[in-house]
Design a protein around this motif. Sequence first.
Motif: not given
Length: 397
Positions: A358-373
């Motif tokens: 739900v939190n947009g800032k946290f969502r974008r941080a997770v998206q960056r992590f997932l792309a690398q993972e």
Amino acid sequence: MIWALMLRSLPMADEVTLKVVRNVAEVERERWDALVAGATPFMKWDWLDSLEHSGCVDEQSGWLPHHIVVERGGDVVAACPMYLKLHSMGEFVFDYEWAEAAHRAGIQYYPKMLVGIPFTPVTGHRFLTADGEDRGQMIRFMGQALAKIAADNKISSVHVNFCLADEREALEAVGFSPRNGIQYHWQNRRFNSFDDYLASFRSDRRNKVKRERREVVQRGITIRAYEGDELTQGHLRTMFRLYKGHVDRLYYGRQYLTQELFDELYKRFASNLCLMLAERDGKIIAGTFNVRDNTAMYGRYWGCFEEHPFLHFNVCYYSAIEHSIRLGLERFEAGAGGSFKQLRGLEPEHTTSMHYFVNGKFRRAVQRFLAQEREMIRRKREMLLDQSQLKREQQEP
């Protein structure tokens, strides 16, 4: 927490009603199972209700059922099993680092919403849709509804574990982010016998498997499958003792299942159960609890009363694979973890989960992590395939 939502503002061609039910028994078995065709047995009403009826999923266990049901004109046209989770145990998609990062950012991570099957890392349908429905549109609708429920109720996130490719595509279109993992599966390459399966190995590994099988026979141990009408309540209660004993011996072990669940499954679910039981001198000494349909065998729980060399591999893998060949099943999925499975001819396959914050800032941080993972997981699978014990012509791309 009880929700009853009318989400007419979401983009559906016809008006539908979405509601949240606190247990699957609020939906008639026939209406739920009418949606299950083609899904794994774990999506059946009896499996889900047995988990609830036996106390495996409830507030005390940290799994609070809040299943999604979509109706049109009084007919159930879609559904998904959903749980309000108070922790991350029993999911097999590990997000403890996300929970810690959220805590550091001042975000309350729990409770969270999880669409999946408790304690069951098996890929399959997570969203059930009726025949004649636009499945992609319905999944997008439910995905948007899940995100809205989370936001309206101040819940941090929605997670959809071990989902199908079409579910990934639909959920990604409404803001969910994909996460990949790896499991080891055996694929039936049109084998007619266990010897055919052995012939698919490189010679050194083939000889080692033969030696591991021979060791068990020389110790006077026999292994056979019990399923359907052959199963007795005594078999299921023995299997529970095996399961509990194994969990109790592990320092990280957690007992998720109860004796009551095994009793319920014996009464309701025997047609989908297959126990591999090892016997010596007329006594059961080890076993595995498997679930199967006409397509696949799903290995779930193991335990033993006696320790013998290679007994685990023979009961959990070789006997299950041999039985799968006998039944003409397409694959055997041996559950999460265990790179040693590749030495027994199970090859790495991708799994997918979907995540929305739900939190947009946290969502974008997770998206960056997932792309690398995801890139790391892709490379890892390629490396594992290079280390395959199967002949090159037996490997899937």
